[in-house]
Design an enzyme around this catalytic site. Structure first.
Site, PDB file in Angstrom:
ATOM      1  N   HIS A  30      -3.047   3.703  -1.998  1.00 49.66           N
ATOM      2  CA  HIS A  30      -4.470   4.059  -1.897  1.00 49.66           C
ATOM      3  C   HIS A  30      -5.023   4.760  -3.126  1.00 49.66           C
ATOM      4  O   HIS A  30      -5.952   5.562  -3.027  1.00 49.66           O
ATOM      5  CB  HIS A  30      -4.701   4.912  -0.650  1.00 49.66           C
ATOM      6  N   HIS A  52      -8.381  -7.759   1.143  1.00 49.04           N
ATOM      7  CA  HIS A  52      -8.602  -6.548   1.930  1.00 49.04           C
ATOM      8  C   HIS A  52      -9.452  -6.874   3.149  1.00 49.04           C
ATOM      9  O   HIS A  52     -10.262  -7.806   3.116  1.00 49.04           O
ATOM     10  CB  HIS A  52      -9.316  -5.516   1.059  1.00 49.04           C
TER      11      HIS A  52
END
Length: 410
Positions: free
Chosen positions: A218, A318
């Site tokens: 992340h 994503h």
């Protein structure tokens, strides 16, 4: 003189046009359709501020009664892009993408690409409906029977081991975790390395010897931290490790590639092909995470897919909004090589502004449908109309054309 190719193309368009009561080709444009209005809606129940998952809705209307639906963008960016499309032929998708992307002095930034992606989706939807075929047929036809999915945030089943095991049993290709164990107020990777290694070991046991798992760091880590974590979990054979470091300097992966041996996935914060092409071409990543609408739409996504295929890089977009997820079924369904997409939880997102079967999701997989266009029916009763664009820009955009009529920068 009419060639056989012209005849076939015109016959197909004419047949579908006559069947639907629509205008068909003339000698000078691809269709007699013109974009007359673009409506912009907001889902009042969706308040997540993260721009990459923006779920505003656009509906592009034409003089032939066909409408197309897309998703993404902000009010200002949708207005800016939509004004450049009013009066245009919606069939000229590539031309319009070039015009919008290059019609200002600066190339489009990521926020504007997001809006372009929404409108580009809607143009493909219009063309599929006009020709009475699913969008994937316009992209070359299906290359696979379904799109395998991996789960982010699979509903807890007790321990992380039990949750990972349940994810596999539900038919998902992989179970995903993130690199954020610990307090959100203080992020200190070195304080929880040992506990996180045990966390990942439990996941590996849960998915089983032949199961797959993946981890998203992340963009929270510095280079040394990312290297430490990747080398620590390498024996657990993650399918991929995502976003090892911040995304502003993609060139850092030239350094990281020499220091880690895990498969690397990057791209969810990127836009068009120029954001990711060097990472792909220099073999610095194994999977592209670019998604819709962030890339600028279906038009640009398919070009990135071609670059990835050339360099044997997989596509694992994503997660995104419901309309964009439906569009991904078409793009991934018509792409070659390894593909995988992300689902939040254990089911497709339900929404009251689309038909219940807008996605065909079962057993951890997304299946294409045969409905024309992107295959969705839009119900505006449950969303908020925030803008309507019915006229072109008041600014006289400069535009240069080559002798053959193609667009070039001014």
């Amino acid at each position: 003189m009419t060639t056989r190719r012209d005849f076939v193309k015109k016959s197909l368009l004419t047949a579908s046009g006559l069947a639907m009561g629509l205008p068909f080709l003339n000698a000078h444009t691809q269709s007699d359709l013109k974009i007359t209005k673009i409506r912009h809606y907001r889902d009042p129940d969706y308040t997540k501020p993260a721009f990459a998952q923006m779920r505003d809705i656009v509906v592009v209307e034409t003089n032939g009664g066909i409408t197309g639906i897309g998703e993404g963008g902000s009010k200002e960016m949708i207005q800016n892009v939509a004004e450049m499309l009013i009066g245009e032929d919606p069939f000229r998708i590539e031309h319009l993408w070039q015009k919008v992307n290059r019609g200002y002095f600066y190339p489009s930034g990521r926020e504007r690409l997001h809006a372009m992606g929404a409108l580009d989706m809607a143009l493909w939807d219009i063309k599929g409906k006009a020709l009475n075929v699913p969008v994937y047929e316009l992209l070359g036809g299906l290359t696979r029977d379904y799109i395998p999915c991996y789960s982010t945030g699979f509903p807890g089943q007790g321990s992380v081991k039990e949750t990972a095991k349940a994810c596999m049993e539900a038919g998902f290709y992989a179970f995903r975790t993130d690199g954020g164990v610990g307090s959100r107020d203080v992020f200190d990777v070195h304080k929880w390395l040992n506990s996180y290694r045990r966390h990942c070991e439990q996941i590996r046991e849960g998915v089983g010897e032949d199961g797959q798992w993946c981890i998203d760091l992340h963009t929270r880590f510095d280079t040394a931290e990312a290297v430490t974590v990747c080398n620590m979990i390498e024996p657990l054979r993650p399918l991929f490790v995502e976003d090892l470091v911040r995304s502003e300097n993609p060139g850092i992966y030239e350094t990281l590639r020499t220091k880690v041996n895990v498969p690397i996935a990057v791209g969810e914060q990127f836009g068009d092909r120029w954001d990711i092409n060097e990472l792909v071409e220099d073999h610095l990543i194994d999977f592209s995470r670019v998604t819709l609408p962030n890339t600028g739409g279906i038009t640009e996504f398919m070009k990135i897919a071609a670059i990835c295929e050339t360099h044997y890089v997989g596509l694992i977009p994503h997660f995104t909004g419901p309309i964009s997820t439906a569009a991904l079924v078409h793009t991934l369904g018509a792409s070659s090589g390894f593909v995988l997409t992300e689902i939040l939880g254990n089911a497709a997102t339900k929404t009251d502004y689309l038909n219940d079967d807008y996605l065909n999701f079962k057993n951890g997989k997304l299946y294409p449908t045969e409905r024309p266009g992107l295959g969705m029916e839009f119900n505006p009763a449950n969303v908020e109309l925030i803008n309507e664009i019915t006229k072109g820009s008041d600014y006289n955009h400069p535009g240069f054309r080559r002798a053959d009529g193609s667009f070039t920068n001014w």
